[in-house]
Write a protein that holds these residues in place. Structure first.
Motif, PDB file in Angstrom:
ATOM      1  N   GLY A   1       3.374   2.933 -29.262  1.00 41.10           N
ATOM      2  CA  GLY A   1       4.961   3.072 -28.431  1.00 41.10           C
ATOM      3  C   GLY A   1       5.995   2.890 -29.336  1.00 41.10           C
ATOM      4  O   GLY A   1       7.084   3.462 -29.296  1.00 41.10           O
ATOM      5  N   SER A   2       5.900   1.799 -30.139  1.00 40.41           N
ATOM      6  CA  SER A   2       7.052   1.230 -30.884  1.00 40.41           C
ATOM      7  C   SER A   2       7.362   2.429 -32.127  1.00 40.41           C
ATOM      8  O   SER A   2       8.631   2.946 -31.984  1.00 40.41           O
ATOM      9  CB  SER A   2       6.400   0.219 -31.841  1.00 40.41           C
ATOM     10  OG  SER A   2       7.379  -0.309 -32.850  1.00 40.41           O
ATOM     11  N   ALA A  49       9.109   4.916 -30.107  1.00 38.70           N
ATOM     12  CA  ALA A  49      10.516   4.613 -29.500  1.00 38.70           C
ATOM     13  C   ALA A  49      11.389   4.645 -30.694  1.00 38.70           C
ATOM     14  O   ALA A  49      12.618   5.088 -30.619  1.00 38.70           O
ATOM     15  CB  ALA A  49      10.465   3.155 -29.010  1.00 38.70           C
ATOM     16  N   LYS A  50      10.887   4.543 -31.997  1.00 36.24           N
ATOM     17  CA  LYS A  50      11.757   4.729 -33.180  1.00 36.24           C
ATOM     18  C   LYS A  50      12.058   6.092 -33.292  1.00 36.24           C
ATOM     19  O   LYS A  50      13.063   6.549 -33.624  1.00 36.24           O
ATOM     20  CB  LYS A  50      10.959   4.243 -34.162  1.00 36.24           C
ATOM     21  CG  LYS A  50      11.561   2.742 -34.841  1.00 36.24           C
ATOM     22  CD  LYS A  50      10.715   2.458 -35.989  1.00 36.24           C
ATOM     23  CE  LYS A  50      11.575   2.558 -37.226  1.00 36.24           C
ATOM     24  NZ  LYS A  50      10.765   2.031 -38.436  1.00 36.24           N
ATOM     25  N   VAL A  60      12.320   8.365 -30.886  1.00 38.08           N
ATOM     26  CA  VAL A  60      13.397   8.978 -30.024  1.00 38.08           C
ATOM     27  C   VAL A  60      14.660   8.521 -30.357  1.00 38.08           C
ATOM     28  O   VAL A  60      15.708   9.376 -30.234  1.00 38.08           O
ATOM     29  CB  VAL A  60      13.057   8.343 -28.555  1.00 38.08           C
ATOM     30  CG1 VAL A  60      14.185   8.748 -27.689  1.00 38.08           C
ATOM     31  CG2 VAL A  60      11.725   8.850 -28.093  1.00 38.08           C
ATOM     32  N   MET A  89      20.538   4.262 -25.370  1.00 36.30           N
ATOM     33  CA  MET A  89      20.367   4.698 -26.534  1.00 36.30           C
ATOM     34  C   MET A  89      21.670   4.431 -27.501  1.00 36.30           C
ATOM     35  O   MET A  89      21.261   4.223 -28.717  1.00 36.30           O
ATOM     36  CB  MET A  89      20.317   6.245 -26.379  1.00 36.30           C
ATOM     37  CG  MET A  89      19.208   6.623 -25.556  1.00 36.30           C
ATOM     38  SD  MET A  89      17.533   6.423 -26.206  1.00 36.30           S
ATOM     39  CE  MET A  89      17.335   7.768 -27.327  1.00 36.30           C
ATOM     40  N   LEU A 107       9.324  -2.785 -27.269  1.00 36.86           N
ATOM     41  CA  LEU A 107       8.530  -1.690 -28.261  1.00 36.86           C
ATOM     42  C   LEU A 107       9.628  -1.376 -29.490  1.00 36.86           C
ATOM     43  O   LEU A 107       9.047  -1.335 -30.702  1.00 36.86           O
ATOM     44  CB  LEU A 107       8.040  -0.549 -27.564  1.00 36.86           C
ATOM     45  CG  LEU A 107       6.973  -0.678 -26.773  1.00 36.86           C
ATOM     46  CD1 LEU A 107       6.584   0.673 -26.002  1.00 36.86           C
ATOM     47  CD2 LEU A 107       5.736  -1.175 -27.440  1.00 36.86           C
ATOM     48  N   GLY A 108      10.916  -1.150 -29.156  1.00 40.75           N
ATOM     49  CA  GLY A 108      11.636  -0.588 -29.921  1.00 40.75           C
ATOM     50  C   GLY A 108      12.073  -1.662 -31.173  1.00 40.75           C
ATOM     51  O   GLY A 108      12.321  -1.284 -32.355  1.00 40.75           O
ATOM     52  N   ILE A 132      10.171  -3.741 -32.610  1.00 35.90           N
ATOM     53  CA  ILE A 132       9.092  -4.023 -33.325  1.00 35.90           C
ATOM     54  C   ILE A 132       9.097  -3.635 -34.806  1.00 35.90           C
ATOM     55  O   ILE A 132       9.029  -4.370 -35.722  1.00 35.90           O
ATOM     56  CB  ILE A 132       7.508  -3.764 -32.674  1.00 35.90           C
ATOM     57  CG1 ILE A 132       7.366  -4.604 -31.629  1.00 35.90           C
ATOM     58  CG2 ILE A 132       6.405  -3.594 -33.821  1.00 35.90           C
ATOM     59  CD1 ILE A 132       5.898  -4.173 -30.891  1.00 35.90           C
ATOM     60  N   GLN A 136      11.767  -2.608 -36.199  1.00 36.09           N
ATOM     61  CA  GLN A 136      13.115  -2.714 -36.906  1.00 36.09           C
ATOM     62  C   GLN A 136      12.947  -3.627 -38.118  1.00 36.09           C
ATOM     63  O   GLN A 136      12.306  -4.714 -38.388  1.00 36.09           O
ATOM     64  CB  GLN A 136      13.955  -3.262 -35.790  1.00 36.09           C
ATOM     65  CG  GLN A 136      14.444  -2.508 -34.674  1.00 36.09           C
ATOM     66  CD  GLN A 136      14.674  -0.905 -34.971  1.00 36.09           C
ATOM     67  OE1 GLN A 136      15.387  -0.804 -35.926  1.00 36.09           O
ATOM     68  NE2 GLN A 136      14.136  -0.190 -34.131  1.00 36.09           N
ATOM     69  N   TYR A 195      17.815  -4.445 -29.601  1.00 36.84           N
ATOM     70  CA  TYR A 195      16.645  -3.970 -28.748  1.00 36.84           C
ATOM     71  C   TYR A 195      16.335  -5.649 -27.810  1.00 36.84           C
ATOM     72  O   TYR A 195      15.917  -5.442 -26.715  1.00 36.84           O
ATOM     73  CB  TYR A 195      15.396  -3.796 -29.821  1.00 36.84           C
ATOM     74  CG  TYR A 195      15.493  -2.133 -29.804  1.00 36.84           C
ATOM     75  CD1 TYR A 195      15.085  -1.337 -29.035  1.00 36.84           C
ATOM     76  CD2 TYR A 195      15.717  -1.831 -31.357  1.00 36.84           C
ATOM     77  CE1 TYR A 195      15.238   0.028 -29.353  1.00 36.84           C
ATOM     78  CE2 TYR A 195      15.958  -0.593 -31.637  1.00 36.84           C
ATOM     79  CZ  TYR A 195      15.724   0.452 -30.546  1.00 36.84           C
ATOM     80  OH  TYR A 195      15.436   1.850 -30.996  1.00 36.84           O
TER      81      TYR A 195
END
Lengths: 674, 487
Positions: free
Chosen positions: A640-641, A644-645, A647, B229, B290-291, B293, B295, B304
């Motif tokens: 998922g991570s 998400a990156k 997208v 976004m 999720l996003g 994680i 970074q 996020y």
């Protein structure tokens, strides 16, 4: 503060101080505290025992603490002292005190002495809790406590893989027995609504003939309970079927073998059956089982003992065999005889083990009797101690004059078995006699191989190591050893053990020589000594005295026969054993490999258990729970991570697209829902 | 309600706009040299405004007495609560700025003025009780924000952030405006009260569309998924003091405005928007977690994190109860402190030359040479992860409690489960700071203003914050009561 409280809790205190103090305290202090504690307990125990022997003492219960109070289930910590407990008290404290003293010498070079002595004292405490228990739960506490201490001490040298394996084996096999014991306790509580031993024993006769549902069958209540309890006794006392741990337990230090695996813990099963004897008396079926298992164990262990090479294993099988005697004595109703044999056996078996330890000490940790020989002159004091032990275990004595300890106790058991008169007891009598023959044979075999003949030390790796080390330290003495290779000594000089080891041997020798003669009357013939502590069958005692003379002499005859065979095979013509083995390879192999019990269990239980464990581990845990649980969730999160990156491209138009898609989705949802 | 009374109700807004205009003139005359003085004056103005709105909150003002200009504007306890948070966040953004901009010689006098106008817009947003006030407030805030995002004109990332924010913001504004016109068309009124009255009974399809479009437009402002976004890019690109501002004040304003729109204007049609809010809440929590994680930039990570936190706040909105509203306000207050603390800590991460450090790898082993800073940042992270006894836990707790009491047990359960994922990346930062080999990059000295602000924020989110729970809870309850009375 009561004497009994000091006796029981002194060792615990010493164990705590020595165990927690450990290296901070230092070896000498730890040894002193624990040994002093045990000698104090011992000194306090003997007057109690003698009081019961003289008929002046009364059974008493000393409350300690409230323990559990839950609904109708209540039990307390309490110390019960009666004749039965008094016997166990002197056995435990005496042997334990002597073993503590002996360990000063035996464990002298070990770096972990405080730990060792703390374990020994802890064991003693647990054993004392067991024998002073007033209720089944406290007995179970002591039962598990000795099991724990036994585990810790067998695995004391935990860097040795074989010791760890033996410790685990002892623990696991005992779990099987303990399960039976636990079910027995649960069932007893279910039936009697109490765990108090006196109340149970008082109510037991009233329950005879009632039935209980067990595993879907209607069975006799008392039979079920007694058999379950006896399964516990079988595990702890290494009876046929659950005996496999005892020989392996010899991986522990020899003093441990003497204390736990000969004199005290392994007799806990016998003690328990005697303690609950009024209960067992209500179930003839259970008693028959006890008799049968005892007799079978007695015979089986003796056959195996005849062909072992490891000196400690011979004595271990001998222990197993002697425990069988005690059980079938209990099974035929001669509880006094069983306890008497327990009592004498504690002395002579501890003596034999400690003597063997002294031999091992002298022979630089060599335990294989094939590499002994001619030690009689080299370590004479040890030799005489072992001789006393051997005379005691083989039952040397002249009727109505004097005999060594085993003479009185073993004869009493055989007479009781004969006098009982049932078919099963006759069977036990025959097996007992055969076992007595073999006992004599393997005991003298041990003596002859160890102390007579020519030195065969040169073949021993341990001795070679010792000599190699000596040469390295002493290399100007070259050529000195070569002259000795012809006579098999390899230049090695066995040394007599230090005083701390010899004193316990001497004291135990006295016990082995006189314990039977002195206490014979009290244990066997005196109802007033036991005073209700065990079920006493007056009729049986009279019948024992009335057995024919050939029965009384049979034990002596088979003893002499065994001696003769051993003498012929190991002194007169030493080729006989190898010729015998060559002639009957199957028979020898069967006995030598312990009737293939280990192999059978390995096939039936160990490997399926490993297989099952591996299934649960690799398929169940790793393959299912981890895969769909933590690892699966982590994988989903990681996927998922990364999605998400992906997208999050950084392009305006894709951001705008996502916004509009979201808007369209929300509107569609509203349309669909509305 | 006469005109004078109305004026007295909008006094903070009048002060803000007057001050903004005056300070703009001062800036024009005095130039950038006066920027520090103007900043200080701005902070003073915000403080004065705070004193002006505080009584309404303390007295729990509500009802017709709080309505100004014939229902265009409402100065009740709810608005006061939100305004106090906004002023505090605006003040923080002003205080942290000089030290940051002066290093690159970019401290301009317009910065505090822009902040003041943005705050004014937000004040109008949270007080709006009419679609027109709503839109004016929103646009006033947005226009100031677009400029602020691109404040470092020479910096490519800052310019990119400003442009992206502007284009997407315009799109969102369009969606919002479209929704407003639909709503007006199907209800015949722009006042929240009128809309609410007109929508009793079954909602018409057009009004439903209007509501959804308005929610979408507002979701952009609060950065809820799928309108989030822009957030990571803008937060990363914008100068850090501006990011601090974006992550705090506009969130409060947009969330408060959303509450007014949903619970007041569309308060009679909860079923129409509840499912959408639930979806947005869960999606925000999960996507935010999720996003974050993957970074490597700590500002992006905090972006996020803000999306993730918005999700938790929306869980309170989904409950659609006074309790939920109160929980949201409590959460917002704690969130402001955590965000300010987090971003100020980031501002304090500088290399030997004083240049900002933003890479997570570069703060490895921070605990070795910047013990206090690392401890504060660790505290912020633990608090964001919602680990007791830090105050962040309390915010999550009240929100989940409200959701459970509103019967939304599955929502709360999923939210709790998703917060576990969140804990991973928060704790990763702590692990990097405490257990990794020191990178020895973030060694620069910190500004005293930053230190003071971080100390206040850290104190607030420390276990001592629990001393405030009763007081904070009581104020939030008053504010929520005012919101629901108007409804």
């Amino acid at each position: 503060m009561n004497a009994i409280q000091i006796i029981v809790f002194g060792p615990l205190l010493a164990a705590i101080v020595a165990g927690l103090g450990n290296r901070m305290l230092g070896s000498v202090a730890a040894k002193t505290i624990t040994t002093a504690g045990l000698f104090l307990s011992c000194v306090l125990s003997w007057p109690i025992f003698l009081g019961f022997l003289g008929g002046s003492a009364e059974a008493s219960v000393t409350p300690v603490l409230h323990w559990v109070q839950s609904g109708s289930l209540t039990f307390d910590w309490a110390l019960r002292v009666d004749a039965l407990t008094a016997v166990m008290l002197v056995v435990i404290t005496s042997v334990s005190a002597l073993v503590h003293l002996y360990s000063w010498g035996y464990m002298d070079e070990d770096p972990d002495q405080p730990r060792f002595f703390a374990y020994l004292s802890l064991f003693t405490f647990a054993m004392l809790m067991l024998v002073t228990a007033d209720n089944l739960v406290q007995m179970f506490f002591g039962w598990e406590g000795v099991g724990l201490a036994s585990y810790l001490l067998i695995g004391f040298w935990f860097r040795k893989p074989s010791a760890c394996a033996a410790a685990i084996k002892a623990f696991v096999v005992n779990r099987v027995g303990d399960l039976g014991f636990m079910l027995g306790i649960f069932g007893t509580y279910l039936v009697f609504q109490t765990t108090s031993i006196p109340e149970i024993l008082a109510a037991a006769p009233g329950m005879a003939g009632s039935t209980i549902g067990f595993l879907g069958y209607r069975l006799d209540t008392m039979t079920v309970l007694c058999i379950l309890l006896f399964i516990g006794a079988m595990g702890k006392s290494a009876q046929l079927g659950l005996h496999t741990w005892l020989p392996d337990a010899m991986e522990g230090p020899t003093p441990v073998s003497a204390l736990i695996h000969a004199a005290t813990m392994v007799t806990a099963g016998v003690f328990m059956v005697c303690r609950l004897s009024p209960m067992f008396e209500t179930s003839p079926t259970a008693l028959a089982l006890v008799t049968f298992i005892g007799a079978a164990t007695c015979f089986f262990a003796a056959t195996v003992g005849t062909c072992q090479w490891d000196i400690k294993r011979v004595i271990a099988y001998s222990t197993c065999s002697q425990l069988g005697y005690m059980f079938f004595a209990a099974g035929v109703g001669a509880y006094g005889a069983a306890m008497f044999h327990l009592f004498t056996h504690a002395f002579f078996k501890a003596l034999l083990f400690l003597g063997a330890g002294s031999v091992i000490h002298a022979m630089h940790h060599e335990q294989d009797m094939r590499f002994y020989g001619d030690l009689r002159k080299r370590i004479p004091l040890t030799f005489w101690a072992m001789m006393a032990g051997t005379l005691a275990i083989t039952g040397v004595g002249i009727l109505d004059v004097f005999g060594f300890a085993g003479f009185y106790s073993k004869d009493a058991i055989l007479e009781a078995a004969y006098a009982r008169g049932t078919e099963l007891s006759q069977f036990a009598f025959v097996l007992g006699c055969i076992a007595a023959l073999m006992t004599s044979f393997y005991s003298w075999r041990l003596m002859f191989l160890t102390f007579w003949g020519k030195p065969r030390w040169a073949g021993s790796e341990h001795i070679q190591h010792a000599m190699h080390d000596a040469h390295v330290h002493d290399d100007h003495d070259h050529g000195h050893g070569h002259g000795h290779e012809v006579d098999g000594t390899a230049g090695y000089h066995p040394h007599e053990s230090p005083l701390s080891m010899l004193v316990p041997l001497a004291i135990l020798s006295l016990g082995a020589v006189f314990a039977g003669f002195v206490f014979h009357d009290g244990f066997i013939n005196s109802e007033q000594f036991w005073n209700g502590a065990i079920a006493y069958n007056e009729h049986l005692i009279h019948a024992m005295h009335a057995v024919p003379l050939w029965v009384k002499l049979s034990a002596t005859v088979v003893m002499l026969t065994g001696f003769g065979i051993a003498y012929a095979a190991y002194i007169r013509d030493t080729t006989i054993p190898s010729r015998f083995v060559a002639t009957f390879p199957q028979l020898h192999g069967f006995a030598f490999n312990k009737w293939y019990f280990d192999e059978l269990y390995n096939f039936l239980f160990v490997r399926p258990a490993f297989w099952l464990g591996r299934q649960f581990w690799q398929r169940g845990d790793v393959g299912f729970i981890d895969r769909f649980g933590p690892n699966g969730a982590a994988w989903v999160v990681a996927q998922g991570s990364s999605y998400a990156k992906k997208v999050q491209s950084g392009y305006l138009y894709s951001y705008a697209l996502v916004m509009l898609l979201g808007l369209v989705a929300a509107v569609s949802w509203a349309l669909a829902a509305g | 309600m006469d005109f004078a009374a109305s004026l007295s109700l909008v006094a903070p807004e009048i002060l803000l706009s007057t001050a903004g205009l005056v300070l703009l003139l001062v800036a024009a005359w005095a130039g950038d040299g006066a920027s520090r003085a103007i900043s200080i004056a701005s902070v003073a103005v915000l403080a004065a405004c705070a004193f002006m709105v505080a009584p309404a909150l303390c007295s729990g003002a509500m009802g017709p007495d709080t309505v100004a200009f014939s229902g265009q504007f409402r100065a009740d306890a709810f608005a006061s609560f939100a305004k106090l948070l906004i002023y505090a966040a605006g003040g923080a953004a002003l205080i942290v700025a000089p030290a940051f901009f002066e290093r690159v010689h970019a401290m301009r006098a317009e910065y505090p003025v822009l902040i003041l106008f943005a705050v004014l817009g937000m004040g109008l947003m949270v007080s709006a009780s009419d679609l027109l006030t709503l839109y004016i407030g929103l646009e006033l805030n947005s226009l100031a924000a677009y400029v602020l995002a691109a404040f470092l004109r020479d910096d490519e990332r800052s310019a990119e952030a400003g442009l992206k924010y502007f284009v997407l913001g315009a799109l969102a504004s369009g969606i919002l405006l479209f929704g407003m016109s639909l709503t007006y068309g199907f209800t015949g009124t722009t006042s929240f009260e009128g809309i609410r009255a007109a929508l009793s009974g079954t909602i018409s399809m057009g009004a439903l569309f209007g509501a959804i479009f308005m929610l979408a437009g507002l979701s952009f402002k609060i950065a809820a998924v799928p309108f989030h976004m822009w957030t990571p890019d803008v937060y990363e690109g914008a100068p850090t003091p501006v990011t601090t501002f974006f992550a705090t004040a506009p969130k409060v304003a947009a969330v408060a405005l959303s509450m007014r729109v949903t619970l007041d204007a569309f308060g009679g049609q909860v079923a129409a928007w509840q499912q959408i809010v639930i979806f947005a809440a869960l999606a925000s929590v999960i996507v935010g977690a999720l996003g974050a994680i993957g970074q490597t930039n700590i500002k992006r990570l905090l972006a996020y994190s803000s999306i993730n936190n918005v999700g938790f706040i929306l869980i309170g909105l989904a409950a659609a109860t006074p309790q939920g509203a109160s929980a949201m306000l409590v959460y917002l207050a704690i969130y402001i402190a955590m965000s300010v603390g987090g971003f100020v800590a980031v501002l304090m991460l500088k290399d030997a030359d004083g240049a900002p450090v933003e890479g997570i790898a570069e703060i490895a082993g921070l605990s070795r040479h910047r013990k206090v800073l690392a401890a504060c940042l660790a505290m912020v992270m633990f608090s964001l992860a919602g680990i007791p006894p830090l105050f962040g836990f309390w915010g999550k707790f009240v929100v989940f409690q409200a959701a459970v009491q509103a019967g939304l047990v599955p929502l709360a359960a999923i939210g709790i489960a998703a917060s576990v994922i969140g804990a991973f990346y928060y704790l990763k930062v702590v692990k990097v700071m405490y257990f990794d080999e020191p990178a020895n990059v973030a060694v620069g000295k910190s500004d005293w203003a930053h230190q003071a602000l971080l100390a206040i924020a850290a104190l607030f989110i420390s276990p001592l914050g629990y001393l405030l729970t009763r007081w904070l809870g009581a104020l939030a309850d008053k504010a929520a009561a005012a919101l629901f009375l108007a409804a």
